[in-house]
Motif scaffolding. Structure first.
Motif, mmCIF file in Angstrom:
data_model
loop_
_atom_site.group_PDB
_atom_site.id
_atom_site.type_symbol
_atom_site.label_atom_id
_atom_site.label_comp_id
_atom_site.label_asym_id
_atom_site.label_seq_id
_atom_site.Cartn_x
_atom_site.Cartn_y
_atom_site.Cartn_z
ATOM 1 N N PHE A 1 5.944 -4.992 -6.679
ATOM 2 C CA PHE A 1 7.333 -4.328 -5.975
ATOM 3 C C PHE A 1 7.286 -4.588 -4.369
ATOM 4 O O PHE A 1 8.145 -4.380 -3.688
ATOM 5 N N VAL A 2 6.147 -4.590 -3.823
ATOM 6 C CA VAL A 2 5.949 -4.584 -2.473
ATOM 7 C C VAL A 2 4.855 -5.500 -1.895
ATOM 8 O O VAL A 2 3.686 -5.809 -2.531
ATOM 9 N N SER A 3 4.996 -6.296 -0.925
ATOM 10 C CA SER A 3 3.999 -7.439 -0.342
ATOM 11 C C SER A 3 2.836 -6.709 0.313
ATOM 12 O O SER A 3 3.043 -6.128 1.269
ATOM 13 N N PRO A 4 1.572 -6.900 -0.083
ATOM 14 C CA PRO A 4 0.563 -6.281 0.792
ATOM 15 C C PRO A 4 0.411 -6.996 2.115
ATOM 16 O O PRO A 4 0.139 -6.098 3.162
ATOM 17 N N LEU A 5 0.937 -8.403 2.282
ATOM 18 C CA LEU A 5 0.938 -8.646 3.490
ATOM 19 C C LEU A 5 2.084 -8.182 4.493
ATOM 20 O O LEU A 5 1.638 -7.927 5.617
ATOM 21 N N THR A 6 3.176 -7.676 3.964
ATOM 22 C CA THR A 6 4.040 -7.062 4.664
ATOM 23 C C THR A 6 3.439 -5.629 5.427
ATOM 24 O O THR A 6 3.625 -5.021 6.352
ATOM 25 N N SER B 1 0.234 -4.632 5.604
ATOM 26 C CA SER B 1 -0.751 -4.847 6.617
ATOM 27 C C SER B 1 -0.305 -5.306 7.826
ATOM 28 O O SER B 1 -0.821 -4.827 8.761
ATOM 29 N N THR B 2 0.745 -5.888 7.723
ATOM 30 C CA THR B 2 1.270 -6.500 9.166
ATOM 31 C C THR B 2 2.084 -5.152 9.762
ATOM 32 O O THR B 2 1.536 -5.096 11.156
ATOM 33 N N VAL C 1 -4.464 -4.098 3.762
ATOM 34 C CA VAL C 1 -4.125 -3.143 2.518
ATOM 35 C C VAL C 1 -5.137 -3.291 1.580
ATOM 36 O O VAL C 1 -5.445 -4.198 0.987
ATOM 37 N N LEU C 2 -5.586 -1.948 0.780
ATOM 38 C CA LEU C 2 -6.673 -1.853 -0.159
ATOM 39 C C LEU C 2 -5.851 -1.739 -1.625
ATOM 40 O O LEU C 2 -4.687 -1.071 -1.525
ATOM 41 N N SER C 3 -6.550 -2.528 -2.436
ATOM 42 C CA SER C 3 -6.055 -2.047 -4.045
ATOM 43 C C SER C 3 -7.095 -2.106 -4.878
ATOM 44 O O SER C 3 -6.919 -1.439 -5.946
ATOM 45 N N ASP C 4 -8.293 -2.796 -4.553
ATOM 46 C CA ASP C 4 -9.268 -2.836 -5.819
ATOM 47 C C ASP C 4 -10.307 -2.020 -5.467
ATOM 48 O O ASP C 4 -11.035 -1.754 -3.970
ATOM 49 N N LEU C 5 -11.234 -1.382 -6.282
ATOM 50 C CA LEU C 5 -12.573 -0.520 -5.929
ATOM 51 C C LEU C 5 -13.476 -1.392 -5.676
ATOM 52 O O LEU C 5 -14.337 -1.219 -4.807
ATOM 53 N N GLU C 6 -13.442 -2.961 -5.918
ATOM 54 C CA GLU C 6 -14.573 -3.852 -5.179
ATOM 55 C C GLU C 6 -13.491 -5.223 -4.960
ATOM 56 O O GLU C 6 -12.740 -5.571 -5.664
ATOM 57 N N LEU C 7 -14.145 -5.791 -4.100
ATOM 58 C CA LEU C 7 -13.640 -7.201 -3.807
ATOM 59 C C LEU C 7 -14.678 -7.971 -3.035
ATOM 60 O O LEU C 7 -15.156 -7.645 -2.068
ATOM 61 N N ASN C 8 -15.055 -9.041 -3.702
ATOM 62 C CA ASN C 8 -15.811 -10.245 -3.128
ATOM 63 C C ASN C 8 -17.257 -9.651 -2.960
ATOM 64 O O ASN C 8 -17.913 -9.512 -1.739
ATOM 65 N N ASP C 9 -17.762 -8.953 -4.006
ATOM 66 C CA ASP C 9 -19.105 -8.099 -3.731
ATOM 67 C C ASP C 9 -18.997 -7.163 -2.664
ATOM 68 O O ASP C 9 -20.320 -6.501 -2.444
#
Length: 396
Positions: A45-50, A52-53, A59-67
């Protein structure tokens, strides 16, 4: 006005998420530092890029990302307030039941900061009994709810359930931080709940008070920045963060604690349903059922409100409560005068949804100058806000 304030926004999956970039921009413009969490479905429904800018933060969404691990514990400690907007029906149900299956709910369950939600859903979903039950439940956890608005909905219908506009939410945030300064460093004493007067080791004389009203008042004071001590009779109701609790059982125990603490208190709110009488003799052994009749001789308990009114010093503000069934106003005003209180809060058991055990209440307030303040039936948290607002108006 929000310079240096840290605001964490949690966005759940709802079409109303399109309003959040506007809200983020308004908050940043006011000087706030903003971080945003999205549920997985919110990204539809809404862009993380928007976001974060506009927030100038990832903008955070996951409990883990890239280790790497998103530290949900520290996020809830970083924020001055955690704003969940829009709050979908699904995320509301998770909050109400303690489900923790994404970063937003993990932060919510570990947050030490105040939490406020702005619900958004279709009218039938909003008015469904399960949704209203969940709203009541998260309120009981000391969360605040920004009311939904009436208007055009995503379904094409018009009704209740529309998320508050960004400007309305911004004003709530401003009011929140203003309120935190109103009673900063003021010392508050609140009594709450029933007292149990022992007959023998297993029996007692008591009443139906749950402590809900007193706890709601304590919560409202904490939100104004006050230092709150609550003397609580037997009750299992959850205690808000920031409230120092002294647990007692009998009227005499409550009297002793209040007498000890009152000297250093700015505002005392005597909300507890204290027993008027207590047994003269308490059996050390369980009384056996033998005779067809049984009598207990009672004596008056010490009047806590009257005692505090007698020792009250200049600069102290004393609030009493009156629960009446007949001649309500007359008895409330008499109590106000006789106990040397500064304000009395009247409950009538003749009012539907008022009194012991209910999640709602209906009150009338009288001050020492004879002014009368009338209020409609509301949730106990809203009633608590009315009580504290009146105290602030009369005392601060």
């Amino acid at each position: 006005m929000l310079q240096g304030k840290k605001i964490l926004i949690g966005v759940s999956g709802s079409i109303a998420a399109y309003k959040i970039p506007i809200l983020v921009r308004l908050l940043v413009k006011e000087g706030a530092e903003v971080k945003v969490i999205l549920t997985p479905s919110a990204k539809n429904f809404v862009s993380p890029l928007t976001l974060s800018t506009l927030s100038k933060n990832p903008v955070l969404s996951d409990l883990e990302l890239n280790d790497s691990w998103a530290n949900h514990v520290m996020l809830g400690r970083w924020a001055d307030v955690f704003l969940i907007a829009p709050l979908s029906c699904n995320t509301l149900a998770k909050m109400a039941t303690g489900i923790c299956d994404n970063l937003l709910t993990a932060v919510y369950l570990s947050a030490t900061c105040p939490v406020v939600v702005a619900p958004a859903m279709d009218e039938d979903m909003w008015h469904h009994a399960s949704t209203q039950s969940n709203i009541s439940r998260i309120r009981s956890f000391n969360n605040q709810v920004i009311p939904v608005e009436h208007g055009e909905l995503a379904s094409g219908l018009s009704g209740d359930g529309r998320m508050a506009e960004p400007e309305t939410i911004l004003q709530w945030v401003k009011d929140f931080f203003f309120d935190k300064e109103q009673l900063k460093r003021r010392k508050i004493l609140i009594t709450a709940g029933p007292t149990y007067e022992a007959i023998d080791p297993v029996r007692f004389i008591g009443n139906h008070s749950s402590g809900k009203m007193g706890v709601a008042i304590a919560s409202a004071f904490v939100k104004r920045g006050a230092m709150v001590t609550m003397v609580l009779g037997p009750s299992h109701i959850p205690i808000p963060q920031g409230v120092n609790v002294v647990r007692v059982r009998s009227a005499d125990e409550m009297y002793q604690v209040c007498d000890q603490l009152f000297e250093n208190i700015d505002i005392a709110v005597m909300n507890a349903a204290v027993a008027d009488y207590t047994p003269i003799i308490v059996s050390t052994e369980k009384i056996k059922k033998q005779a067809d009749s049984f009598s207990i001789e009672l004596k008056k308990t010490k009047d806590i409100l009257k005692h505090l009114g007698e020792v009250k010093k200049g600069g102290q503000f004393l609030v009493g409560f009156a629960l009446e069934t007949t001649d309500e106003k007359e008895y409330a005003l008499k109590k106000l005068r006789d106990k040397n209180a500064d304000m009395i809060v009247l409950n009538s058991l003749r009012d539907d949804g008022a009194g012991f055990g209910h999640d709602t209440n209906k009150i009338t307030i009288f001050d020492k100058q004879g002014k009368e303040y009338l209020f409609d039936k509301k949730s106990k948290q809203e009633v608590a806000n009315d009580i504290v607002n009146t105290i602030v108006e009369l005392y601060v």
